[in-house]
Design an enzyme around this catalytic site. Structure first.
Site, PDB file in Angstrom:
ATOM      1  N   ASP A  38       0.883  -1.153   0.000  1.00  0.00           N
ATOM      2  CA  ASP A  38       0.000   0.000   0.000  1.00  0.00           C
ATOM      3  C   ASP A  38       0.934   1.219   0.000  1.00  0.00           C
ATOM      4  O   ASP A  38       2.144   1.092   0.234  1.00  0.00           O
ATOM      5  CB  ASP A  38      -0.880  -0.030   1.253  1.00  0.00           C
ATOM      6  CG  ASP A  38      -1.793   1.178   1.351  1.00  0.00           C
ATOM      7  OD1 ASP A  38      -2.363   1.571   0.316  1.00  0.00           O
ATOM      8  OD2 ASP A  38      -1.901   1.742   2.449  1.00  0.00           O
ATOM      9  N   ASP A  61       0.065   5.115   1.123  1.00  0.00           N
ATOM     10  CA  ASP A  61      -0.059   6.009   2.280  1.00  0.00           C
ATOM     11  C   ASP A  61      -0.022   5.211   3.573  1.00  0.00           C
ATOM     12  O   ASP A  61      -0.768   4.247   3.747  1.00  0.00           O
ATOM     13  CB  ASP A  61      -1.373   6.786   2.197  1.00  0.00           C
ATOM     14  CG  ASP A  61      -1.344   7.804   1.082  1.00  0.00           C
ATOM     15  OD1 ASP A  61      -0.427   8.643   1.095  1.00  0.00           O
ATOM     16  OD2 ASP A  61      -2.209   7.755   0.197  1.00  0.00           O
ATOM     17  N   GLY A 119      -9.618   5.100  -0.542  1.00  0.00           N
ATOM     18  CA  GLY A 119      -9.544   5.812  -1.814  1.00  0.00           C
ATOM     19  C   GLY A 119     -10.235   7.156  -1.710  1.00  0.00           C
ATOM     20  O   GLY A 119     -11.126   7.365  -0.878  1.00  0.00           O
ATOM     21  N   LYS A 150     -12.688  16.198  -6.662  1.00  0.00           N
ATOM     22  CA  LYS A 150     -11.492  15.379  -6.464  1.00  0.00           C
ATOM     23  C   LYS A 150     -10.306  15.987  -7.211  1.00  0.00           C
ATOM     24  O   LYS A 150      -9.196  16.068  -6.667  1.00  0.00           O
ATOM     25  CB  LYS A 150     -11.764  13.951  -6.934  1.00  0.00           C
ATOM     26  CG  LYS A 150     -10.691  12.959  -6.551  1.00  0.00           C
ATOM     27  CD  LYS A 150     -11.128  11.519  -6.758  1.00  0.00           C
ATOM     28  CE  LYS A 150     -11.499  11.233  -8.201  1.00  0.00           C
ATOM     29  NZ  LYS A 150     -11.631   9.771  -8.448  1.00  0.00           N
TER      30      LYS A 150
END
Length: 219
Positions: free
Chosen positions: A13, A15, A52, A74
């Site tokens: 992953d 972050d 997300g 976004k």
């Protein structure tokens, strides 16, 4: 006779695993909502961590009754994010050494992040790890069902030409641990975002990659 190792690939992953950018994407989200005329707090984002940006931003909007234009809002958040992180992101301690250790063992590597490509690319650039280090980079736009669904890790394994059961998933979020286990992978959880007790479903936990024992790669 030496038993053949089953581990073939490591799926990172981003972050909370390679770096900590949560503070900045949270700040960018707050600034985006402020431009729309609404005030939200960092606490509003916590329950949507690791899911997300669609859910990270959309969940906060829904919870607070804020009108939300997904693509437009976004995109604006990513613009703000790119501006405020420049020169401020660094990889976590141990990341570069751990990646090198994996490469010496000839393990395949992937990034599997629920974030969209603009954020993934910005982060990798800022921490000085070229995308070419990884055999595949899978983002939130590459899959339909986000974590805790297993899709992103199944896709990363498929792209690398291995089975998910031959992969080690490295995560920091509860939803990511659930996704890795649902994919059939072994999971190492780092306690950078959640306390160890909330990540107890993982096979191993550690504060940072500097503290990870050899057993995590020796199976």
């Amino acid at each position: 006779m030496t038993k053949e190792k089953k581990l073939k690939a490591v799926l990172f992953d981003m972050d909370g695993v390679l770096l900590d950018s949560e503070e900045y994407i949270c700040r960018a989200g707050i600034m985006m909502f402020r431009e729309k005329g609404y005030e939200v707090s960092p606490e509003d984002f916590l329950e949507f961590t690791g899911m997300g940006e669609n859910r990270y931003l959309g969940g906060v909007a829904e919870k607070n009754g804020i009108p939300f234009e997904l693509e437009k809002d976004k995109a604006r958040t990513y613009e703000i994010y790119g501006e405020i992180v420049r020169g401020k992101l660094e990889p976590f301690d141990g990341v570069l050494d751990f990646i090198e250790k994996c490469r010496k063992r000839e393990l395949k590597l992937a990034v599997a992040s629920s974030a969209d490509p603009p954020k993934v690319n910005t982060n990798l650039t800022e921490i000085g790890i070229p995308a070419s280090v990884f055999g595949t980079v899978v983002t939130g736009l590459d899959i339909e069902h986000k974590k805790p669904a297993p899709d992103i890790f199944l896709k990363a394994a498929e792209n690398l030409g291995v089975q998910a059961s031959e992969c080690l998933v490295i995560e920091d979020a509860v939803s990511g641990v659930a996704a890795g286990k649902a994919a059939g992978a072994k999971v190492l959880a780092l306690t950078t975002s959640f306390p160890a007790k909330e990540l107890s479903a993982a096979h191993w936990t550690a504060a940072l990659l500097t503290e990870v024992g050899d057993e995590v790669l020796n199976w």
